[in-house]
Design a protein around this motif. Structure first.
Motif, PDB file in Angstrom:
ATOM      1  N   PRO A   1     -10.146  -3.649   5.216  1.00 43.22           N
ATOM      2  CA  PRO A   1      -9.958  -2.283   5.704  1.00 43.22           C
ATOM      3  C   PRO A   1     -11.114  -1.854   6.606  1.00 43.22           C
ATOM      4  N   GLY A   2     -10.761  -1.099   7.641  1.00 47.80           N
ATOM      5  CA  GLY A   2     -11.791  -0.502   8.498  1.00 47.80           C
ATOM      6  C   GLY A   2     -12.469  -1.465   9.451  1.00 47.80           C
ATOM      7  N   THR A   3     -11.883  -2.655   9.655  1.00 49.00           N
ATOM      8  CA  THR A   3     -12.542  -3.624  10.540  1.00 49.00           C
ATOM      9  C   THR A   3     -11.766  -3.857  11.851  1.00 49.00           C
ATOM     10  N   ASP A   4     -10.775  -2.999  12.123  1.00 49.82           N
ATOM     11  CA  ASP A   4      -9.921  -3.208  13.308  1.00 49.82           C
ATOM     12  C   ASP A   4     -10.688  -3.081  14.617  1.00 49.82           C
ATOM     13  N   THR A   5     -11.745  -2.263  14.625  1.00 49.60           N
ATOM     14  CA  THR A   5     -12.541  -2.137  15.852  1.00 49.60           C
ATOM     15  C   THR A   5     -13.112  -3.509  16.216  1.00 49.60           C
TER      16      THR A   5
ATOM     17  N   HIS B   1      -7.907   6.709   8.839  1.00 51.29           N
ATOM     18  CA  HIS B   1      -8.638   7.254   7.688  1.00 51.29           C
ATOM     19  C   HIS B   1      -9.791   6.362   7.238  1.00 51.29           C
ATOM     20  N   GLN B   2     -10.600   5.963   8.202  1.00 53.18           N
ATOM     21  CA  GLN B   2     -11.771   5.118   7.985  1.00 53.18           C
ATOM     22  C   GLN B   2     -12.911   5.738   8.769  1.00 53.18           C
ATOM     23  N   SER B   3     -14.161   5.522   8.329  1.00 53.30           N
ATOM     24  CA  SER B   3     -15.274   6.137   9.071  1.00 53.30           C
ATOM     25  C   SER B   3     -15.321   5.594  10.501  1.00 53.30           C
TER      26      SER B   3
ATOM     27  N   GLY C   1      -1.463  -1.170  11.727  1.00 54.38           N
ATOM     28  CA  GLY C   1      -1.851  -0.145  10.744  1.00 54.38           C
ATOM     29  C   GLY C   1      -0.777   0.906  10.551  1.00 54.38           C
ATOM     30  N   THR C   2       0.486   0.515  10.581  1.00 48.32           N
ATOM     31  CA  THR C   2       1.553   1.481  10.323  1.00 48.32           C
ATOM     32  C   THR C   2       2.655   0.803   9.519  1.00 48.32           C
ATOM     33  N   ASN C   3       3.191   1.555   8.564  1.00 45.18           N
ATOM     34  CA  ASN C   3       4.181   1.008   7.623  1.00 45.18           C
ATOM     35  C   ASN C   3       5.568   1.521   8.019  1.00 45.18           C
ATOM     36  N   THR C   4       6.035   1.079   9.165  1.00 44.74           N
ATOM     37  CA  THR C   4       7.247   1.623   9.798  1.00 44.74           C
ATOM     38  C   THR C   4       8.445   1.739   8.849  1.00 44.74           C
TER      39      THR C   4
ATOM     40  N   TYR D   1       8.727   2.449   5.868  1.00 51.33           N
ATOM     41  CA  TYR D   1       8.693   3.624   4.997  1.00 51.33           C
ATOM     42  C   TYR D   1       8.360   4.908   5.763  1.00 51.33           C
ATOM     43  N   SER D   2       7.395   4.811   6.678  1.00 55.27           N
ATOM     44  CA  SER D   2       6.846   6.051   7.243  1.00 55.27           C
ATOM     45  C   SER D   2       7.510   6.461   8.556  1.00 55.27           C
ATOM     46  N   ASN D   3       8.307   5.595   9.130  1.00 51.88           N
ATOM     47  CA  ASN D   3       8.851   5.857  10.467  1.00 51.88           C
ATOM     48  C   ASN D   3      10.204   5.136  10.547  1.00 51.88           C
TER      49      ASN D   3
ATOM     50  N   LEU E   1       0.077   4.476  14.704  1.00 55.96           N
ATOM     51  CA  LEU E   1       0.507   5.794  14.253  1.00 55.96           C
ATOM     52  C   LEU E   1      -0.715   6.533  13.699  1.00 55.96           C
ATOM     53  N   ILE E   2      -0.898   6.565  12.376  1.00 58.01           N
ATOM     54  CA  ILE E   2      -1.968   7.408  11.849  1.00 58.01           C
ATOM     55  C   ILE E   2      -2.796   6.753  10.738  1.00 58.01           C
ATOM     56  N   GLY E   3      -2.129   6.111   9.778  1.00 60.33           N
ATOM     57  CA  GLY E   3      -2.804   5.655   8.554  1.00 60.33           C
ATOM     58  C   GLY E   3      -4.152   4.987   8.780  1.00 60.33           C
ATOM     59  N   MET E   4      -4.254   4.201   9.850  1.00 62.05           N
ATOM     60  CA  MET E   4      -5.476   3.431  10.098  1.00 62.05           C
ATOM     61  C   MET E   4      -6.675   4.314  10.464  1.00 62.05           C
TER      62      MET E   4
ATOM     63  N   ILE F   1      -0.346  -5.661  11.342  1.00 63.09           N
ATOM     64  CA  ILE F   1      -1.775  -5.764  10.992  1.00 63.09           C
ATOM     65  C   ILE F   1      -2.068  -4.724   9.931  1.00 63.09           C
ATOM     66  N   ASP F   2      -2.361  -5.173   8.750  1.00 61.86           N
ATOM     67  CA  ASP F   2      -2.521  -4.241   7.629  1.00 61.86           C
ATOM     68  C   ASP F   2      -3.290  -4.940   6.509  1.00 61.86           C
ATOM     69  N   PRO F   3      -4.312  -4.266   5.951  1.00 62.12           N
ATOM     70  CA  PRO F   3      -5.061  -4.877   4.835  1.00 62.12           C
ATOM     71  C   PRO F   3      -4.247  -4.942   3.548  1.00 62.12           C
TER      72      PRO F   3
ATOM     73  N   SER G   1       2.168   4.679   0.407  1.00 56.58           N
ATOM     74  CA  SER G   1       3.105   3.566   0.306  1.00 56.58           C
ATOM     75  C   SER G   1       4.324   3.960  -0.518  1.00 56.58           C
ATOM     76  N   THR G   2       4.522   5.262  -0.668  1.00 59.02           N
ATOM     77  CA  THR G   2       5.655   5.743  -1.466  1.00 59.02           C
ATOM     78  C   THR G   2       6.893   5.879  -0.593  1.00 59.02           C
ATOM     79  N   ARG G   3       8.004   5.377  -1.110  1.00 56.95           N
ATOM     80  CA  ARG G   3       9.252   5.431  -0.361  1.00 56.95           C
ATOM     81  C   ARG G   3       9.976   6.747  -0.571  1.00 56.95           C
ATOM     82  N   TYR G   4       9.738   7.355  -1.730  1.00 49.62           N
ATOM     83  CA  TYR G   4      10.540   8.513  -2.118  1.00 49.62           C
ATOM     84  C   TYR G   4       9.778   9.824  -2.060  1.00 49.62           C
ATOM     85  N   PHE G   5       8.494   9.781  -1.700  1.00 50.02           N
ATOM     86  CA  PHE G   5       7.737  11.018  -1.547  1.00 50.02           C
ATOM     87  C   PHE G   5       7.336  11.149  -0.082  1.00 50.02           C
ATOM     88  N   LEU G   6       7.034  12.368   0.301  1.00 47.63           N
ATOM     89  CA  LEU G   6       6.488  12.611   1.636  1.00 47.63           C
ATOM     90  C   LEU G   6       5.166  13.315   1.382  1.00 47.63           C
ATOM     91  N   ASN G   7       4.073  12.587   1.465  1.00 49.85           N
ATOM     92  CA  ASN G   7       2.790  13.064   0.973  1.00 49.85           C
ATOM     93  C   ASN G   7       3.003  13.452  -0.483  1.00 49.85           C
ATOM     94  N   SER G   8       2.641  14.684  -0.888  1.00 53.27           N
ATOM     95  CA  SER G   8       2.901  15.014  -2.305  1.00 53.27           C
ATOM     96  C   SER G   8       4.252  15.706  -2.479  1.00 53.27           C
TER      97      SER G   8
HETATM   98  N1  LIG Z   1       7.770   7.534   2.864  1.00 48.58           N
HETATM   99  C1  LIG Z   1       6.804   8.253   3.443  1.00 48.58           C
HETATM  100  N2  LIG Z   1       6.821   8.432   4.773  1.00 48.58           N
HETATM  101  C2  LIG Z   1       5.839   9.146   5.359  1.00 48.58           C
HETATM  102  C3  LIG Z   1       4.807   9.763   4.618  1.00 48.58           C
HETATM  103  C4  LIG Z   1       4.812   9.565   3.195  1.00 48.58           C
HETATM  104  O1  LIG Z   1       3.962  10.079   2.452  1.00 48.58           O
HETATM  105  N3  LIG Z   1       5.824   8.794   2.657  1.00 48.58           N
HETATM  106  N4  LIG Z   1       3.835  10.521   5.232  1.00 48.58           N
HETATM  107  C5  LIG Z   1       4.044  10.956   6.610  1.00 48.58           C
HETATM  108  C6  LIG Z   1       2.741  11.225   7.252  1.00 48.58           C
HETATM  109  S1  LIG Z   1       1.966  12.699   6.891  1.00 48.58           S
HETATM  110  C7  LIG Z   1       2.162  10.392   8.103  1.00 48.58           C
HETATM  111  S2  LIG Z   1       0.638  10.779   8.768  1.00 48.58           S
HETATM  112  C8  LIG Z   1       2.790   9.139   8.492  1.00 48.58           C
HETATM  113  C9  LIG Z   1       1.794   8.010   8.431  1.00 48.58           C
HETATM  114  O2  LIG Z   1       2.425   6.846   8.783  1.00 48.58           O
HETATM  115  P1  LIG Z   1       1.533   5.523   9.016  1.00 48.58           P
HETATM  116  O3  LIG Z   1       0.576   5.680  10.133  1.00 48.58           O
HETATM  117  O4  LIG Z   1       2.482   4.409   9.051  1.00 48.58           O
HETATM  118  O5  LIG Z   1       0.514   5.640   7.820  1.00 48.58           O
HETATM  119  P2  LIG Z   1       0.178   5.204   6.376  1.00 48.58           P
HETATM  120  O6  LIG Z   1       1.326   4.878   5.530  1.00 48.58           O
HETATM  121  O7  LIG Z   1      -0.812   6.208   5.949  1.00 48.58           O
HETATM  122  O8  LIG Z   1      -0.620   3.870   6.685  1.00 48.58           O
HETATM  123  C10 LIG Z   1       0.035   2.770   7.266  1.00 48.58           C
HETATM  124  C11 LIG Z   1      -0.640   1.510   6.879  1.00 48.58           C
HETATM  125  O9  LIG Z   1      -1.988   1.502   7.359  1.00 48.58           O
HETATM  126  C12 LIG Z   1      -2.689   0.640   6.516  1.00 48.58           C
HETATM  127  N5  LIG Z   1      -4.133   0.773   6.666  1.00 48.58           N
HETATM  128  C13 LIG Z   1      -5.032   1.468   5.924  1.00 48.58           C
HETATM  129  N6  LIG Z   1      -6.275   1.231   6.360  1.00 48.58           N
HETATM  130  C14 LIG Z   1      -6.160   0.359   7.392  1.00 48.58           C
HETATM  131  C15 LIG Z   1      -7.106  -0.288   8.245  1.00 48.58           C
HETATM  132  O10 LIG Z   1      -8.302  -0.109   8.136  1.00 48.58           O
HETATM  133  N7  LIG Z   1      -6.593  -1.126   9.197  1.00 48.58           N
HETATM  134  C16 LIG Z   1      -5.276  -1.372   9.350  1.00 48.58           C
HETATM  135  N8  LIG Z   1      -4.879  -2.199  10.297  1.00 48.58           N
HETATM  136  N9  LIG Z   1      -4.372  -0.766   8.550  1.00 48.58           N
HETATM  137  C17 LIG Z   1      -4.808   0.079   7.595  1.00 48.58           C
HETATM  138  C18 LIG Z   1      -2.188   0.983   5.137  1.00 48.58           C
HETATM  139  O11 LIG Z   1      -2.380  -0.097   4.258  1.00 48.58           O
HETATM  140  C19 LIG Z   1      -0.721   1.314   5.373  1.00 48.58           C
HETATM  141  O12 LIG Z   1       0.153   0.291   4.965  1.00 48.58           O
HETATM  142  O13 LIG Z   1       3.855   8.828   7.613  1.00 48.58           O
HETATM  143  C20 LIG Z   1       4.769   9.896   7.420  1.00 48.58           C
HETATM  144  N10 LIG Z   1       5.889   9.318   6.721  1.00 48.58           N
END
Ligand SMILES: Nc1nc2c(c(=O)[nH]1)N[C@H]1C(S)=C(S)[C@@H](COP(=O)(O)OP(=O)(O)OC[C@H]3O[C@@H](n4cnc5c(=O)[nH]c(N)nc54)[C@H](O)[C@@H]3O)O[C@H]1N2
Ligand SMILES: Nc1nc2c(c(=O)[nH]1)N[C@H]1C(S)=C(S)[C@@H](COP(=O)(O)OP(=O)(O)OC[C@H]3O[C@@H](n4cnc5c(=O)[nH]c(N)nc54)[C@H](O)[C@@H]3O)O[C@H]1N2
Ligand code: SF4
Ligand SMILES: [Mo]
Length: 730
Positions: A266-270, A347-349, A220-223, A225-227, A342-345, A247-249, A619-626
């Motif tokens: 989504p939301g079924t990882d538990t 955001h599910q109940s 559940g992390t999009n390394t 782009y996000s890391n 990391l974090i993205g995952m 592992i990503d939906p 999933s934006t490569r060029y933005f960081l949140n908004s």
């Molecule tokens: N380029 C870029 N980089 C960023 C950010 C950005 O906006 N843009 N934001 C920054 C911030 S604030 C944060 S918190 C981090 C977040 O970094 P990550 O934790 O990597 O978070 P996200 O990109 O929110 O989500 C990662 C992946 O989780 C997947 N996901 C969603 N729901 C589920 C689920 O139920 N199960 C599983 N297995 N996967 C799921 C999404 O499809 C997504 O591809 O990134 C930071 N880095």
């Protein structure tokens, strides 16, 4: 020096207009009406000498890159990622490479305080002096607190600036006046609550140690782009033979590069993790010695997981039984096996439970014993343990004040709830852009539109939130102020020295609050801490992690890696941060004592009206949140937002690739183009988060659709528990 162009004092601060202007080449028009020929000359100092200063990226990003700025005669001549810091490795990222020209010296940057002269949200302001604006803000606070008490005031700040100085600004001020407490839980708290329920803390293995891993699960992390700065280390591990599982939906950029992509609903990882545990235990693949020595509650867990048969888990997750079994076996038998969460995952109940269950896996297989094995998650606790935070201590009568708490996820509710007593009558927004980033956007906007709400925004740009402000104050960037940056996911600490004086009339967040305190006649020292002294004081610590790391040493090097032991295997022999020091597979202090998968519930009518699950992800490569979504160059690179939809759903709705569609539900609607590349499974649609409402058709972006539901633990945002419908536009 910038030349002041004669313009009417009232200006329409409209981003659509700016985007057009910037596309035409920025001819001397923009916020503050500066005609700019050499952008880096704005506000330049008089000194002639050349200077090199160190700093770091202020963004809410796990990488916390170090940078170096060189100035000549007060002008910035070079800005680059620090080559000496091995983690930054001389590279910032596609979002920050041109931070100097795209943000610091942007002609659209706010450089003067502004007072609203039009209707709320119309972005009509006039320039005013700091003195006039601060005096008016102080009067309004005095009136509100005397009539309704401090709780009628709500501070709203988040991760726009992660610095110990500019990020924490205002905290003591709001405590002092007894303002409502903001629960800042939209990012990470649900994940951490889940991991803490098992391990007692969230610090796992250090990022560089992933090179030792031979089975890497990015769960559940999009390394990519996000890391981004973790990626080279993953590549090293792969070059040495590591297998990469994602592992990503959604078929994220990272998923596309994986050896194996597991795509659950989504939301079924538990359920997936509980099913893995069942397979591991029933096939005897666990490390029983580790379990016996360092965990508690094994028997309860073993009984509990029996109902999560491969068949049942397959029905919940939509994965093939064989894929679930193969993954469980491979994970349990590969060494060293690492799960990167990391974090993205979250955001599910069921988000917190997912982290909690995944957190059990390395204890069951003994993966913690190997260097490069276990969990990789956060690192911020290392700073919490080692830095000196005493400078922020408040007297007991202030720190102990009992005030109500408002969860940031529920901002819309808090601003519009007629029953709430006292009502929120003043809102101070800084380091955040809630009009774009908080769920249930239309409720947030309804609140921001309230004529009886006094809103102050401190910003770099005229954001979608600032448009609704009564006063907007211009903030400095890290180029212009002191700071100290810890990191939430690496063990690196950075000093941030100002390279240039504040541009225009911009001031650090901290200065805003010092001026306000002075205007209100407060005399307490804790309201007047100087920025540089905060940095110095926090580094004044004899904790072993900070051995040899001082203010003076950081002034010379810019960054340092905390002196954590070289061979960092935190749980090789248990040592979890729980009372028993054991990993808690069963935790009676948490409700429920064992995690379970709980399906999203929807009424029968809603099921028919809104049959598709919406993911709105970063999933934006060029933005960081908004942040940066208003910068034309980066928006052009990012492209227009698209709605990913599965081909079978598209066929069902008569939608072809590239068609304009409306995505809608009870809360709002978003207009964008459809993309049929099968990046999601049937029943799921996905759009990117971050685009500004004001730059989208009908001024509506992803959070217009999202639910302001809280997560199962940690008070997080179950943003992704959103159901929608889709319609092709004629
Ligand atoms: N380029 C870029 N980089 C960023 C950010 C950005 O906006 N843009 N934001 C920054 C911030 S604030 C944060 S918190 C981090 C977040 O970094 P990550 O934790 O990597 O978070 P996200 O990109 O929110 O989500 C990662 C992946 O989780 C997947 N996901 C969603 N729901 C589920 C689920 O139920 N199960 C599983 N297995 N996967 C799921 C999404 O499809 C997504 O591809 O990134 C930071 N880095
Ligand atoms: N639908 C959906 N919504 C989400 C998410 C998602 O995945 N999907 N992710 C959530 C997550 S993980 C997060 S962290 C939040 C992020 O939400 P926010 O914290 O609101 O993040 P940003 O949009 O980056 O807004 C930060 C603002 O701070 C400003 N800023 C930067 N530095 C300074 C400074 O020094 N002083 C002042 N005064 N302002 C400054 C920037 O210009 C920017 O406008 O969004 C959440 N919202
Ligand atoms: S946004 Fe992240 S990757 Fe980019 S420079 Fe900042 S810390 Fe580094
Ligand atoms: Mo975040």
């Amino acid at each position: 020096m910038p030349k002041k162009v004669d313009t009417p004092s009232i200006q329409k601060y409209n981003r659509r207009h700016f985007v057009q202007i910037s596309a035409q080449g920025l001819v001397g028009v923009g916020i503050g009406s500066f005609a700019v020929s050499n952008l880096s000359l704005i506000g330049c100092a008089t000194e002639n000498a050349s200077k090199k200063v160190f700093g770091a990226c202020h963004h809410d990003c796990p990488d916390t890159c170090s940078w170096e700025i060189e100035t000549q005669s007060g002008q910035v001549v070079s800005f680059k990622g620090s080559p000496s810091n091995p983690y930054t490795a001389g590279k910032l990222c596609n979002k920050m490479d041109h931070f100097d020209s795209e943000v610091v010296f942007s002609p659209h940057r706010l450089l003067k305080p502004l007072k609203r002269v039009g209707a709320k949200g119309q972005a009509e302001f006039k320039e005013v002096s700091w003195e006039e604006a601060i005096s008016d803000v102080a009067k309004r606070i005095n009136t509100i607190t005397s009539e309704k008490g401090g709780e009628a005031i709500l501070p709203f700040s988040y991760g726009g600036n992660e610095g110990m100085v500019q990020g924490k600004a205002g905290r003591s001020f709001f405590k002092h006046i007894g303002a409502s407490n903001l629960e800042r839980t939209i990012c990470g708290d649900a994940a951490v609550a889940g991991i803490e329920a098992v391990n007692g803390q969230s610090t796992g293995i250090m990022p560089e140690d992933i090179v030792h891993s031979r089975y890497i699960v990015l769960w559940g992390t999009n390394t990519l782009y996000s890391n981004q700065h973790l990626w080279p280390y993953i590549e090293k591990a792969r070059a040495a033979g590591a297998k990469l599982v994602v592992i990503d939906p959604f078929v994220s950029a990272t998923a596309e590069t994986a050896d194996v992509h597991i795509q659950p609903f989504p939301g079924t990882d538990t359920a997936l993790a509980l099913g893995m545990i069942n397979i591991i235990l029933s096939e005897g693949l666990q490390d029983q010695e580790y379990i016996d020595n360092y965990t508690s509650g094994f028997e309860e867990l073993k009984t509990h997981v029996q109902k999560y048969t491969p068949q049942y888990v397959s029905e919940i997750t939509g994965l093939e039984i064989t894929a679930i079994e193969a993954f469980a076996r491979e994970y349990a038998t590969s060494k060293p096996a690492l799960i990167r969460i990391l974090i993205g995952m979250e955001h599910q109940s069921n988000g917190s439970s997912a982290f909690r269950t995944i957190g059990m896996l390395p204890a069951l297989t003994g993966a913690w014993k190997d260097l490069g094995g276990g969990l990789m998650h956060m690192a911020y606790e290392l700073f919490g343990q080692s830095l000196n935070y005493s400078i922020f201590d408040l007297p007991e009568e202030v720190s102990g004040k009992k005030v109500r708490s408002i969860n940031m996820v529920e901002l819309g509710k808090a601003l519009t709830d007629k029953e709430m007593a006292p009502s929120v009558d003043a809102l101070f927004v800084y380091n955040a852009n809630p009009a774009v980033t908080i769920p249930n956007q239309n409720l947030v906007l309804a609140g921001l539109k309230r004529e009886d709400l006094f809103t102050v925004v401190i910003e770099h740009f005229m954001t979608d939130t600032a448009m609704y402000a009564d006063y907007v104050f211009p903030a400095t960037t890290p180029f212009e102020n002191w700071d100290l940056f810890t990191s939430w996911a690496t063990p690196y600490i950075n000093i941030n020295q100002p390279a240039i004086p504040p541009l225009g009339a911009a001031k650090p967040n901290t200065e805003f609050f010092r001026l306000l305190a002075r205007e209100m006649g407060f005399t307490e020292d804790y309201l007047y801490l100087e920025d540089k002294s905060i940095v110095q004081s926090m580094l004044n610590s004899d904790h072993p992690y900070l051995e040899g790391i001082t203010f003076d040493s950081l002034e010379k090097s810019g960054w340092a890696r905390l002196k954590v032991p070289n061979e960092w295997r935190p749980h090789a022999a248990g040592n979890f941060n729980t009372p028993s020091k054991k990993c808690l597979l069963y935790n009676p202090d948490v409700q429920p004592a064992l995690p379970d998968y709980i399906a999203v519930t929807q009424s029968e009518t809603d099921k028919k009206s809104y049959p598709l699950r919406l993911l709105s992800i970063k999933s934006t490569r060029y933005f960081l949140n908004s942040s940066h979504a208003n910068i034309t160059t980066l928006r052009d690179l990012e492209g227009q937002p698209m709605l990913d939809i599965h081909e079978l759903d598209a066929k069902n709705y008569g939608i072809a690739d590239g068609d304009e569609v409306k995505v809608f539900n009870q809360r709002g609607e978003v207009f964008l183009k459809a993309r049929i590349k099968n990046k999601v499974k049937k029943g799921v649609v996905c759009m990117p988060q971050g685009y500004w409402n004001s730059l989208m058709p009908k001024s509506s972006s992803a959070n217009a659709l999202t639910h302001d539901l809280l997560t199962d633990m940690g008070g997080g945002a179950a943003i992704q528990d959103t159901m929608v419908n889709v319609m092709k536009l004629a």
